[in-house]
Design a protein around this motif. Structure first.
Motif, PDB file in Angstrom:
ATOM      1  N   MET A  25       5.861 -13.275 -63.927  1.00  0.00           N
ATOM      2  CA  MET A  25       7.313 -13.354 -63.964  1.00  0.00           C
ATOM      3  C   MET A  25       7.833 -14.295 -62.881  1.00  0.00           C
ATOM      4  O   MET A  25       8.700 -15.136 -63.133  1.00  0.00           O
ATOM      5  CB  MET A  25       7.940 -11.963 -63.792  1.00  0.00           C
ATOM      6  CG  MET A  25       9.472 -11.993 -63.802  1.00  0.00           C
ATOM      7  SD  MET A  25      10.215 -10.352 -63.621  1.00  0.00           S
ATOM      8  CE  MET A  25       9.771  -9.966 -61.926  1.00  0.00           C
ATOM      9  N   ASN A  29       9.806 -17.705 -63.621  1.00  0.00           N
ATOM     10  CA  ASN A  29      11.172 -17.843 -63.115  1.00  0.00           C
ATOM     11  C   ASN A  29      11.328 -19.100 -62.267  1.00  0.00           C
ATOM     12  O   ASN A  29      12.347 -19.792 -62.335  1.00  0.00           O
ATOM     13  CB  ASN A  29      11.581 -16.609 -62.317  1.00  0.00           C
ATOM     14  CG  ASN A  29      12.021 -15.462 -63.210  1.00  0.00           C
ATOM     15  OD1 ASN A  29      12.336 -15.662 -64.385  1.00  0.00           O
ATOM     16  ND2 ASN A  29      12.059 -14.257 -62.664  1.00  0.00           N
ATOM     17  N   VAL A  91      11.156 -10.431 -76.566  1.00  0.00           N
ATOM     18  CA  VAL A  91      10.798 -10.125 -75.189  1.00  0.00           C
ATOM     19  C   VAL A  91      10.337 -11.405 -74.497  1.00  0.00           C
ATOM     20  O   VAL A  91       9.831 -12.325 -75.130  1.00  0.00           O
ATOM     21  CB  VAL A  91       9.676  -9.061 -75.090  1.00  0.00           C
ATOM     22  CG1 VAL A  91      10.150  -7.735 -75.649  1.00  0.00           C
ATOM     23  CG2 VAL A  91       8.409  -9.523 -75.780  1.00  0.00           C
ATOM     24  N   ASP A  92      10.534 -11.443 -73.206  1.00  0.00           N
ATOM     25  CA  ASP A  92      10.047 -12.548 -72.394  1.00  0.00           C
ATOM     26  C   ASP A  92       9.769 -12.015 -70.999  1.00  0.00           C
ATOM     27  O   ASP A  92      10.448 -11.084 -70.542  1.00  0.00           O
ATOM     28  CB  ASP A  92      11.068 -13.686 -72.333  1.00  0.00           C
ATOM     29  CG  ASP A  92      10.419 -15.020 -71.981  1.00  0.00           C
ATOM     30  OD1 ASP A  92      10.234 -15.843 -72.896  1.00  0.00           O
ATOM     31  OD2 ASP A  92      10.078 -15.234 -70.799  1.00  0.00           O
ATOM     32  N   VAL A  93       8.783 -12.596 -70.327  1.00  0.00           N
ATOM     33  CA  VAL A  93       8.463 -12.165 -68.972  1.00  0.00           C
ATOM     34  C   VAL A  93       9.441 -12.746 -67.957  1.00  0.00           C
ATOM     35  O   VAL A  93       9.603 -12.197 -66.864  1.00  0.00           O
ATOM     36  CB  VAL A  93       7.009 -12.550 -68.618  1.00  0.00           C
ATOM     37  CG1 VAL A  93       6.876 -14.039 -68.367  1.00  0.00           C
ATOM     38  CG2 VAL A  93       6.493 -11.734 -67.435  1.00  0.00           C
ATOM     39  N   SER A  94      10.123 -13.843 -68.310  1.00  0.00           N
ATOM     40  CA  SER A  94      11.037 -14.517 -67.382  1.00  0.00           C
ATOM     41  C   SER A  94      12.462 -13.998 -67.513  1.00  0.00           C
ATOM     42  O   SER A  94      13.094 -14.124 -68.567  1.00  0.00           O
ATOM     43  CB  SER A  94      11.026 -16.027 -67.641  1.00  0.00           C
ATOM     44  OG  SER A  94      12.070 -16.667 -66.946  1.00  0.00           O
ATOM     45  N   THR A  95      12.979 -13.434 -66.448  1.00  0.00           N
ATOM     46  CA  THR A  95      14.372 -12.983 -66.458  1.00  0.00           C
ATOM     47  C   THR A  95      15.336 -14.164 -66.493  1.00  0.00           C
ATOM     48  O   THR A  95      16.457 -14.039 -66.995  1.00  0.00           O
ATOM     49  CB  THR A  95      14.654 -12.107 -65.232  1.00  0.00           C
ATOM     50  OG1 THR A  95      14.285 -12.810 -64.040  1.00  0.00           O
ATOM     51  CG2 THR A  95      13.869 -10.801 -65.298  1.00  0.00           C
ATOM     52  N   LEU A  98      15.662 -15.076 -70.109  1.00  0.00           N
ATOM     53  CA  LEU A  98      16.420 -14.047 -70.816  1.00  0.00           C
ATOM     54  C   LEU A  98      17.917 -14.162 -70.550  1.00  0.00           C
ATOM     55  O   LEU A  98      18.728 -13.799 -71.403  1.00  0.00           O
ATOM     56  CB  LEU A  98      15.913 -12.663 -70.424  1.00  0.00           C
ATOM     57  CG  LEU A  98      14.547 -12.282 -71.009  1.00  0.00           C
ATOM     58  CD1 LEU A  98      14.053 -10.991 -70.392  1.00  0.00           C
ATOM     59  CD2 LEU A  98      14.615 -12.166 -72.525  1.00  0.00           C
ATOM     60  N   THR A  99      18.285 -14.679 -69.378  1.00  0.00           N
ATOM     61  CA  THR A  99      19.701 -14.925 -69.109  1.00  0.00           C
ATOM     62  C   THR A  99      20.252 -15.936 -70.105  1.00  0.00           C
ATOM     63  O   THR A  99      21.336 -15.748 -70.677  1.00  0.00           O
ATOM     64  CB  THR A  99      19.895 -15.444 -67.668  1.00  0.00           C
ATOM     65  OG1 THR A  99      19.470 -14.434 -66.753  1.00  0.00           O
ATOM     66  CG2 THR A  99      21.361 -15.786 -67.403  1.00  0.00           C
ATOM     67  N   GLN A 118      13.087  -7.670 -71.009  1.00  0.00           N
ATOM     68  CA  GLN A 118      12.057  -8.244 -70.156  1.00  0.00           C
ATOM     69  C   GLN A 118      10.788  -7.417 -70.319  1.00  0.00           C
ATOM     70  O   GLN A 118      10.801  -6.183 -70.190  1.00  0.00           O
ATOM     71  CB  GLN A 118      12.508  -8.246 -68.694  1.00  0.00           C
ATOM     72  CG  GLN A 118      11.681  -9.129 -67.773  1.00  0.00           C
ATOM     73  CD  GLN A 118      10.424  -8.447 -67.257  1.00  0.00           C
ATOM     74  OE1 GLN A 118      10.363  -7.232 -67.193  1.00  0.00           O
ATOM     75  NE2 GLN A 118       9.436  -9.234 -66.877  1.00  0.00           N
ATOM     76  N   ASP A 120       6.110  -7.923 -70.392  1.00  0.00           N
ATOM     77  CA  ASP A 120       4.899  -8.735 -70.374  1.00  0.00           C
ATOM     78  C   ASP A 120       4.204  -8.605 -71.725  1.00  0.00           C
ATOM     79  O   ASP A 120       4.121  -7.513 -72.291  1.00  0.00           O
ATOM     80  CB  ASP A 120       3.971  -8.261 -69.254  1.00  0.00           C
ATOM     81  CG  ASP A 120       2.691  -9.046 -69.203  1.00  0.00           C
ATOM     82  OD1 ASP A 120       1.670  -8.546 -69.710  1.00  0.00           O
ATOM     83  OD2 ASP A 120       2.702 -10.167 -68.673  1.00  0.00           O
TER      84      ASP A 120
END
Length: 235
Positions: A25, A29, A91-95, A98-99, A118, A120
């Motif tokens: 993550m 990010n 789903v995505d591991v990166s917040t 996701l924003t 969010q 994995d």
């Protein structure tokens, strides 16, 4: 005594998996904190075959569709528009990504039909995240080539496909029919972004299809630039 040892081992494995997810993550990010603002405008030139995958999804009314590694939400929005009677999850591991996805979904007015979270890819528990244990369609779009434990992610995804459902994948292929210099330059450039084409994907899928009694089709469009796979689970 044995029980306590086993419990400690299980806790250690859980801690290790959690640490790997946190590391992934953080790395994603850092990579996408700024890139996410230009991602869709630039990736359309070389993430070939994404819209073909969306067309092949063909979910039935009421079907649930999951994208693993939804990024900016581009595919989810396109797919939800194309298939208005289905429900979509991502789903995505990166917040950071996701924003952008949340913003795109809101702009499209599709918040009632698309849910994102969010998570994995390897440890995803959609029942806990979405209240949905299985999906009629699960897909990866240019994400397996970025997931370090892609075998684990693939196995987890297959475990989330409902009977009679499909796992679909589009990603970088072997580029076997491109000029050698182009292939070498492309792979060197992809490596800068932590992207590794999964040259053994078909072999891995074939083994899993045989074990599951599933039907597998694989295509390599654009002179092998991309690989597109569909694995249908028996109903």
């Amino acid at each position: 005594m044995t029980g306590r040892v086993d419990d400690r081992a299980a806790d250690d494995r859980a801690d290790s998996a959690g640490n790997r997810a946190d590391d992934t993550m953080a790395r994603m990010n850092r990579m996408y904190r700024r890139q996410r603002h230009l991602y869709d405008a630039t990736r359309k030139f070389y993430l070939l075959g994404r819209d073909d995958l969306i067309e092949r999804l063909a979910p039935r009314p009421g079907d649930r569709v999951l994208e693993i590694g939804c990024g900016t939400g581009r595919n989810l929005v396109q797919a939800a528009r194309r298939w208005p009677q289905a429900r979509f999850f991502g789903v995505d591991v990166s917040t950071e990504m996701l924003t952008s996805a949340a913003e795109a979904i809101a702009r499209a007015g599709l918040g009632g039909r698309i849910q994102i979270a969010q998570a994995d890819a390897v440890t995803l528990d959609p029942a806990a995240v979405f209240g949905v244990p299985r999906f009629e369609r699960v897909y990866f779009s240019y994400t397996l080539s970025m997931i370090p434990d892609w075998h684990g992610a693939l196995d987890r995804a297959l475990g989330l496909v409902a009977p009679g459902g499909e796992l679909q994948i589009v990603d970088f292929g072997g580029q076997e029919h491109l000029p050698g210099g182009v292939r070498t330059a492309l792979r060197a450039w992809l490596a800068l972004f932590h992207v590794t084409p999964r040259d053994h994907l078909e072999m891995r899928l074939a083994a899993r299809a045989q074990a599951l009694g599933a039907a597998l089709t694989v295509e390599r469009p654009f002179r092998g630039y991309a690989q597109c796979a569909r694995l249908r689970i028996a109903g």
